[in-house]
Write an enzyme that holds these catalytic residues in place. Structure first.
Site: not given
Length: 508
Positions: A210, A331, A417
């Site tokens: 990320s 995600e 995610h």
């Protein structure tokens, strides 16, 4: 370098007078005592820079002070100042402090010239730490690597500027990207010290997820980071983001200094506030309102970062190192294109024709709403970066993570995610959910690919399915599924092609 590494590694060899369960390593700042458990020695809370407090707030990291007595390195340092945890297992335990520039090292007890993996945590440049149990490096170290996790300044303490700060600094002093400067300082510490732990300073892999993945791509284009690492892994690291500039306002993109001025005005500070008064503000006051990663914490400052990631890759100016990168299958499954915020409104610049073409590529509004944000923010950008890196002739490995445990409570329809992190670190026990044999097998596979890549720059071995190099097999990736890893075409290329054309028009 190999001779130096061998000499430094001797420092970790236990003498008859040393307790093998409490090893002592000599670093460039002084001796440190760690602890050994099941063949791995851990050293925690080692300072790689001076505490960025008082007059050092909003300044480049300075050298850490040296010490002479043996330092206890068996407990983590404080996490950096950040908002309250939202349940993310990557945040780590309290306390938190501005005095947080520490790192942690895990190494096999018999380590000699091993590959090094330096983890940069995510959290939107607002949250997270290298101290979370999720990122415990013990399992990866048992695979024959030295693992380093770091803390770096976050939020407005790490990514911030203001005209008052600009007025007091020299013209050539780097500014705003203090968190990235911290990451570079940590890599410099690794280069200087990791041989004493049995690591090879000439074989360093940076990996992150990320915002940590974004950090890896930023390090790949940062002039000061060149040569500090030799391989890179980007997990869900965006790629098309547009940064604020240091002092130049652009349409729809206020400069870092304008954002800083707006914050200080909202905090009730006088319009003529000076740098001394800014540095005297309580750290917790800087958390409100929380800065937005996509618009506030990404800054092109002209020195640490001179351009955005995609421009550098398109010009071939990124570090010429092997690159492994990818995304998860679901995600941002919870964000819809009409939602407020930078992510949800990323399709607003489309023409009606582009929107109709993309809607058709999804087969209608239902799948468009479910998947377009993930494709705009993650999937098309990662394919684009992979193509650019491969086009430049560098080894490139693209993946898609689609492993979902039976106990997953989210109606995501895939891997959400950040869900790949415990699989990479083989720390499935830290996520508070039941994991089965299928998950443990997937974790062993991912950790094996990751550590083999760190070792050689190629994730493949005879023990696992072959992962195609993107240079030779364009648009072919490795997909991690509940049934195991398998090479497959990049999913939904039609959707990504429409997005790519949209990006080419709006940002040629």
């Amino acid at each position: 370098m190999s001779v130096l590494a061998a000499l430094a590694a001797v420092l970790m060899t236990f003498s008859p007078a040393q307790d093998p369960d409490r090893p002592i390593v000599s670093t460039s700042h002084g001796p440190a005592r760690g602890v050994t458990d099941e063949g791995v020695s851990a050293f925690k809370g080692l300072p790689y820079a001076a505490p960025p407090v008082g007059d050092l707030r909003w300044r480049p990291p300075q050298p850490a002070a040296s010490w002479t007595e043996v330092r206890n390195a068996t407990t983590y340092g404080a996490i950096c100042i950040q908002p309250p945890a939202n349940g993310d297992p990557g945040v780590g335990p309290l306390p938190m402090s501005e005095d947080c520039l520490t790192l942690n090292v895990w190494a096999p007890t018999d380590a000699r010239n091993l590959p090094v993996m330096v983890w940069i945590h995510g959290g939107g440049y607002n949250n997270g730490s290298g101290t979370a149990a999720l990122y415990d490096g013990s399992a990866l170290a048992r695979r024959g690597v030295v693992v380093v996790t770091i803390n770096y300044r976050l939020g407005r303490l790490g990514f911030f500027d203001h005209p008052a700060l600009a007025a007091e600094r020299a013209a050539d002093q780097p500014a705003a990207n203090y968190g990235v400067m911290d990451q570079i300082a940590a890599l410099e510490w690794v280069r200087a010290n990791v041989a004493a732990f049995g690591g090879d300073p000439a074989n360093v892999t940076v990996f992150g997820e990320s915002a940590g993945g974004v950090a890896v791509t930023q390090l790949m284009i940062a002039p000061q980071a060149r040569g500090l690492f030799h391989r890179a892994i980007v997990q869900s690291g965006l790629g098309r983001q547009r940064s604020a500039e240091l002092a130049l306002d652009r349409p729809g993109r206020p400069s870092a200094q304008s954002l800083g001025r707006a914050w200080s005005r909202g905090a009730g500070l006088p319009s003529d506030v000076d740098a001394v008064a800014l540095r005297a503000v309580q750290a917790e006051a800087l958390l409100t309102p929380m800065p937005a990663f996509y618009s506030d914490n990404l800054i092109v400052d002209g020195r640490v970062l001179v351009e955005d990631v995609v421009e550098a890759f398109e010009a071939g100016r990124q570090a010429p190192v092997p690159l492994l990168l990818g995304t998860n299958s679901a995600e941002f499954w919870w964000i819809r294109p009409a939602d407020a915020g930078a992510y949800g409104r990323d399709d607003d610049a489309m023409t009606e024709g582009e929107h109709d073409a993309l809607l058709a590529a999804y087969g209608g509004p239902l799948d468009y709403d479910r998947h377009v944000v993930s494709d705009l923010i993650f999937n098309e950008p990662v394919r684009h970066l992979a193509r650019l890196h491969a086009r430049a002739g560098h080894p490139t490995w693209l993946y898609r993570f689609d492993v979902v445990p039976d106990s997953n409570p989210e109606p995501s329809g895939g891997a959400t995610h950040a869900s790949e992190r415990p699989y990479v670190f083989e720390t499935l026990h830290t996520v508070g959910r039941v994991m089965g044999d299928r998950d443990r097998t997937a974790s062993r596979n991912m950790a094996g690919y990751w550590t083999d890549f760190a070792r050689t720059g190629d994730p493949n071995s005879a023990a696992r399915p072959s992962w195609p190099d993107f240079r030779a097999r364009p648009d072919l990736l490795l997909e991690f599924t509940n049934g195991g890893p398998a090479p497959r075409p990049v999913p939904h290329p039609g959707r990504l092609d429409v997005i790519e054309r949209f990006r080419a028009r709006t940002r040629p």
